[in-house]
Motif scaffolding. Structure first.
Motif, PDB file in Angstrom:
ATOM      1  N   ASN A 186       0.841  -1.196   0.000  1.00 26.46           N
ATOM      2  CA  ASN A 186       0.000   0.000   0.000  1.00 26.46           C
ATOM      3  C   ASN A 186       0.870   1.237   0.000  1.00 26.46           C
ATOM      4  OD1 ASN A 186      -1.919   2.128   0.708  1.00 26.46           O
ATOM      5  ND2 ASN A 186      -3.330   0.436   1.121  1.00 26.46           N
ATOM      6  N   VAL A 187       0.670   2.079  -1.001  1.00 23.59           N
ATOM      7  CA  VAL A 187       1.511   3.254  -1.176  1.00 23.59           C
ATOM      8  C   VAL A 187       1.333   4.272  -0.052  1.00 23.59           C
ATOM      9  CG1 VAL A 187      -0.098   4.625  -2.564  1.00 23.59           C
ATOM     10  CG2 VAL A 187       2.349   4.882  -2.947  1.00 23.59           C
ATOM     11  N   VAL A 188       0.229   4.196   0.678  1.00 32.77           N
ATOM     12  CA  VAL A 188      -0.019   5.167   1.745  1.00 32.77           C
ATOM     13  C   VAL A 188       1.061   5.087   2.822  1.00 32.77           C
ATOM     14  CG1 VAL A 188      -1.584   5.779   3.633  1.00 32.77           C
ATOM     15  CG2 VAL A 188      -2.486   5.354   1.346  1.00 32.77           C
ATOM     16  N   THR A 189       1.438   3.889   3.218  1.00 33.93           N
ATOM     17  CA  THR A 189       2.480   3.723   4.230  1.00 33.93           C
ATOM     18  C   THR A 189       3.787   4.355   3.781  1.00 33.93           C
ATOM     19  OG1 THR A 189       1.461   1.650   4.954  1.00 33.93           O
ATOM     20  CG2 THR A 189       3.738   2.042   5.621  1.00 33.93           C
ATOM     21  N   LYS A 190       4.130   4.138   2.528  1.00 33.16           N
ATOM     22  CA  LYS A 190       5.356   4.723   1.976  1.00 33.16           C
ATOM     23  C   LYS A 190       5.271   6.240   1.927  1.00 33.16           C
ATOM     24  CE  LYS A 190       8.444   4.258  -2.040  1.00 33.16           C
ATOM     25  NZ  LYS A 190       8.606   3.609  -3.379  1.00 33.16           N
ATOM     26  N   LEU A 191       4.101   6.762   1.570  1.00 37.25           N
ATOM     27  CA  LEU A 191       3.917   8.208   1.532  1.00 37.25           C
ATOM     28  C   LEU A 191       4.072   8.825   2.919  1.00 37.25           C
ATOM     29  CD1 LEU A 191       0.875   8.658  -0.884  1.00 37.25           C
ATOM     30  CD2 LEU A 191       3.173   9.571  -1.248  1.00 37.25           C
ATOM     31  N   VAL A 192       3.408   8.233   3.907  1.00 36.14           N
ATOM     32  CA  VAL A 192       3.473   8.753   5.274  1.00 36.14           C
ATOM     33  C   VAL A 192       4.914   8.771   5.773  1.00 36.14           C
ATOM     34  CG1 VAL A 192       2.826   8.283   7.671  1.00 36.14           C
ATOM     35  CG2 VAL A 192       1.096   8.167   5.881  1.00 36.14           C
ATOM     36  N   ASP A 193       5.647   7.672   5.532  1.00 36.26           N
ATOM     37  CA  ASP A 193       7.038   7.580   6.000  1.00 36.26           C
ATOM     38  C   ASP A 193       7.935   8.584   5.283  1.00 36.26           C
ATOM     39  OD1 ASP A 193       6.248   5.550   7.672  1.00 36.26           O
ATOM     40  OD2 ASP A 193       7.005   3.929   6.406  1.00 36.26           O
ATOM     41  N   THR A 194       7.749   8.729   3.974  1.00 32.28           N
ATOM     42  CA  THR A 194       8.594   9.640   3.202  1.00 32.28           C
ATOM     43  C   THR A 194       8.304  11.092   3.552  1.00 32.28           C
ATOM     44  OG1 THR A 194       8.598   8.036   1.383  1.00 32.28           O
ATOM     45  CG2 THR A 194       9.367  10.254   0.882  1.00 32.28           C
ATOM     46  N   LEU A 195       7.028  11.430   3.694  1.00 32.60           N
ATOM     47  CA  LEU A 195       6.667  12.798   4.060  1.00 32.60           C
ATOM     48  C   LEU A 195       7.189  13.168   5.446  1.00 32.60           C
ATOM     49  CD1 LEU A 195       3.067  12.784   2.585  1.00 32.60           C
ATOM     50  CD2 LEU A 195       4.873  14.379   1.918  1.00 32.60           C
ATOM     51  N   LYS A 196       7.219  12.197   6.337  1.00 31.34           N
ATOM     52  CA  LYS A 196       7.757  12.442   7.684  1.00 31.34           C
ATOM     53  C   LYS A 196       9.225  12.838   7.607  1.00 31.34           C
ATOM     54  CE  LYS A 196       8.087  10.429  12.301  1.00 31.34           C
ATOM     55  NZ  LYS A 196       7.801   9.233  13.138  1.00 31.34           N
ATOM     56  N   ILE A 197       9.985  12.153   6.746  1.00 30.04           N
ATOM     57  CA  ILE A 197      11.394  12.492   6.551  1.00 30.04           C
ATOM     58  C   ILE A 197      11.535  13.915   6.025  1.00 30.04           C
ATOM     59  CG2 ILE A 197      13.456  11.919   5.177  1.00 30.04           C
ATOM     60  CD1 ILE A 197      12.505   8.995   5.257  1.00 30.04           C
ATOM     61  N   LEU A 198      10.558  14.337   5.217  1.00 27.99           N
ATOM     62  CA  LEU A 198      10.568  15.684   4.637  1.00 27.99           C
ATOM     63  C   LEU A 198       9.987  16.736   5.578  1.00 27.99           C
ATOM     64  CD1 LEU A 198       9.412  14.718   1.029  1.00 27.99           C
ATOM     65  CD2 LEU A 198      11.742  15.299   1.762  1.00 27.99           C
ATOM     66  N   GLY A 199       9.629  16.304   6.783  1.00 31.44           N
ATOM     67  CA  GLY A 199       9.131  17.248   7.778  1.00 31.44           C
ATOM     68  C   GLY A 199       7.641  17.490   7.729  1.00 31.44           C
ATOM     69  N   LYS A 200       6.894  16.652   7.008  1.00 26.34           N
ATOM     70  CA  LYS A 200       5.441  16.800   6.917  1.00 26.34           C
ATOM     71  C   LYS A 200       4.778  15.596   7.591  1.00 26.34           C
ATOM     72  CE  LYS A 200       5.429  19.469   2.609  1.00 26.34           C
ATOM     73  NZ  LYS A 200       4.756  20.672   3.146  1.00 26.34           N
ATOM     74  N   ILE A 201       3.990  15.849   8.599  1.00 31.69           N
ATOM     75  CA  ILE A 201       3.360  14.773   9.357  1.00 31.69           C
ATOM     76  C   ILE A 201       1.949  14.522   8.840  1.00 31.69           C
ATOM     77  CG2 ILE A 201       2.640  13.970  11.631  1.00 31.69           C
ATOM     78  CD1 ILE A 201       5.687  14.202  11.198  1.00 31.69           C
ATOM     79  N   TYR A 202       1.728  13.313   8.378  1.00 36.01           N
ATOM     80  CA  TYR A 202       0.396  12.857   7.970  1.00 36.01           C
ATOM     81  C   TYR A 202       0.082  11.549   8.692  1.00 36.01           C
ATOM     82  CZ  TYR A 202      -0.192  16.104   4.010  1.00 36.01           C
ATOM     83  OH  TYR A 202      -0.358  17.222   3.223  1.00 36.01           O
ATOM     84  N   TYR A 203      -1.182  11.318   8.894  1.00 41.25           N
ATOM     85  CA  TYR A 203      -1.661  10.057   9.438  1.00 41.25           C
ATOM     86  C   TYR A 203      -2.361   9.318   8.313  1.00 41.25           C
ATOM     87  CZ  TYR A 203      -0.810  12.660  13.721  1.00 41.25           C
ATOM     88  OH  TYR A 203      -0.227  13.404  14.709  1.00 41.25           O
ATOM     89  N   GLY A 204      -2.156   8.021   8.220  1.00 42.85           N
ATOM     90  CA  GLY A 204      -2.716   7.255   7.116  1.00 42.85           C
ATOM     91  C   GLY A 204      -3.687   6.197   7.582  1.00 42.85           C
ATOM     92  N   GLU A 205      -4.675   5.938   6.718  1.00 40.48           N
ATOM     93  CA  GLU A 205      -5.647   4.868   6.982  1.00 40.48           C
ATOM     94  C   GLU A 205      -5.899   4.122   5.681  1.00 40.48           C
ATOM     95  OE1 GLU A 205      -8.549   2.176   7.886  1.00 40.48           O
ATOM     96  OE2 GLU A 205      -7.091   3.164   9.178  1.00 40.48           O
ATOM     97  N   THR A 206      -5.789   2.821   5.731  1.00 33.84           N
ATOM     98  CA  THR A 206      -6.061   1.998   4.556  1.00 33.84           C
ATOM     99  C   THR A 206      -7.220   1.063   4.872  1.00 33.84           C
ATOM    100  OG1 THR A 206      -4.526   0.251   5.221  1.00 33.84           O
ATOM    101  CG2 THR A 206      -3.626   2.057   3.912  1.00 33.84           C
ATOM    102  N   SER A 207      -7.838   0.555   3.826  1.00 33.18           N
ATOM    103  CA  SER A 207      -8.908  -0.429   3.997  1.00 33.18           C
ATOM    104  C   SER A 207      -8.458  -1.728   3.352  1.00 33.18           C
ATOM    105  CB  SER A 207     -10.200   0.070   3.347  1.00 33.18           C
ATOM    106  OG  SER A 207     -10.095  -0.019   1.939  1.00 33.18           O
ATOM    107  N   ASN A 208      -9.321  -2.713   3.393  1.00 35.09           N
ATOM    108  CA  ASN A 208      -8.996  -3.977   2.743  1.00 35.09           C
ATOM    109  C   ASN A 208      -9.091  -3.876   1.228  1.00 35.09           C
ATOM    110  OD1 ASN A 208      -8.593  -5.288   5.201  1.00 35.09           O
ATOM    111  ND2 ASN A 208     -10.772  -5.734   5.414  1.00 35.09           N
ATOM    112  N   GLY A 209      -9.706  -2.814   0.746  1.00 35.12           N
ATOM    113  CA  GLY A 209      -9.824  -2.613  -0.683  1.00 35.12           C
ATOM    114  C   GLY A 209      -8.733  -1.705  -1.198  1.00 35.12           C
ATOM    115  N   SER A 210      -9.045  -0.926  -2.231  1.00 39.84           N
ATOM    116  CA  SER A 210      -8.029  -0.060  -2.826  1.00 39.84           C
ATOM    117  C   SER A 210      -8.245   1.399  -2.476  1.00 39.84           C
ATOM    118  CB  SER A 210      -8.022  -0.230  -4.341  1.00 39.84           C
ATOM    119  OG  SER A 210      -9.248   0.197  -4.897  1.00 39.84           O
TER     120      SER A 210
END
Length: 338
Positions: A58-82
């Motif tokens: 799931n790309v959301v996890t990668k986005l959250v982690d990468t944005l954190k490195i860039l100094g932007k804090i996001y919280y992510g939520e995924t479902s069983n679907g897309s």
């Protein structure tokens, strides 16, 4: 004390980005960098994503982690679907909801802003039985040319209802009504894989290969009937001057034949949306289409031919859809201490 006229309303501006990530941002070379780039460019508060899963990643996890490195804090939520979502505000609780027998669930989360609870839904509806192709001479099942365009709206809607889209929206309506009764703000966005009835009325029946048809597409009708507001059409009600096409989008990083499914037709439609339920606590300030200004018509790139408002990406565009950006003003609740 009375209002002196110089006081500004107390509240917060919230930017909501809705975007199809196209196979988890893997379909376009450099797609993840492009998806990251448009988030940095727009700096949205809430992001409604779909097609976020690819090869069980799931790309959301990668986005959250990468944005954190860039100094932007996001919280992510995924479902069983897309369908997934991200927020600058902490996600208080989340769950998958509104699944049909076949179609995967929407991602749903609760977010508190200015003392109000937002029930946020991110959707990716069934892509099968894409029957807005029938008037254009293509099958919505095989995506191949058919003998002749279908010119009967009732038969098109009957075929369209073989999808699971209407079941998903029916489930959403039931769920959202509970949230509305609680006084919560309701936000819905995603790739519906179905046009809006507001884009297939008398003013458009003889253009865009609509084949003379007026079609009351089910999902948008159900949402309108329950009171949900289509943010783009609220600001731009003229579907001729402001079509707001979201698919197919031009993308100079991808061959055109990978972007079109009906290469001999004008297949352009608005199938990606941001809806909200009206409440005195918030108002819609602005909406824009995000993505390249060009579209695809009859298998070729077509220059912009509308009056739509665009936010053009400064980097790689990661998808075959255009995205939506809606900006809301949320007033501070009287019970909020902040």
């Amino acid at each position: 004390m009375g209002n002196t006229g110089s006081e500004k309303p107390v509240g917060k501006q919230i930017k909501v980005l809705q975007i199809n990530a196209w196979h988890g941002a893997t379909a376009v070379p450099g797609g993840f960098k492009g998806l990251l780039g448009i988030i940095e460019q727009i700096d949205p508060d809430i992001i409604l994503l779909c097609e976020t899963k690819h090869n069980n990643i799931n790309v959301v996890t990668k986005l959250v982690d990468t944005l954190k490195i860039l100094g932007k804090i996001y919280y992510g939520e995924t479902s069983n679907g897309s369908a997934s979502l991200m927020s600058k505000y902490p996600i208080e609780s989340a769950n998958a909801c509104c699944a049909s027998e076949v179609q995967g669930p929407m991602a749903k989360a609760y977010i508190s802003i200015e003392g109000h609870t937002l029930a946020v839904y991110s959707a990716h509806l069934d892509y099968k039985h894409y029957e807005c192709y029938l008037p254009r001479g293509y099958s919505g099942v095989s995506w191949k040319k058919i003998a002749s365009p279908i010119d009967n709206a009732d038969s098109i809607l009957k075929a369209n209802r073989l999808s699971e889209r209407d079941e998903s929206i029916s489930a959403f309506v039931k769920d959202a009504k509970v949230e509305i009764e609680k006084g919560n703000l309701v936000l819905l966005g995603g790739d519906f894989n179905e046009p809006s009835h507001m884009d297939w009325q008398a003013d458009t029946k003889d253009i865009r290969d609509h084949n003379g048809l007026v079609i009351h597409w089910d999902c948008s009708v159900m949402l309108s009937e329950m009171g949900m507001i289509d943010s783009y059409r609220q600001k731009f009600p003229d579907a001729v001057k402001y079509p707001g096409f979201t698919f197919p989008s031009a993308n100079n990083a991808v061959p055109v034949d990978k972007l079109t499914w009906a290469p001999e037709a004008d297949e352009r439609d608005r199938i990606d949306f941001i809806y909200y339920y009206p409440n005195s606590a918030w108002s819609l300030s602005n909406v824009s289409i995000v993505g390249p200004e060009e579209t695809i018509v009859r298998g070729k790139v077509k220059e912009r031919d509308s009056e739509d408002s665009f936010i053009v990406p400064t980097g790689i565009w990661p998808t075959d859809h255009k995205a939506n950006l809606a900006t809301f003003m949320i007033e501070r609740s009287m019970t909020s201490k902040k």
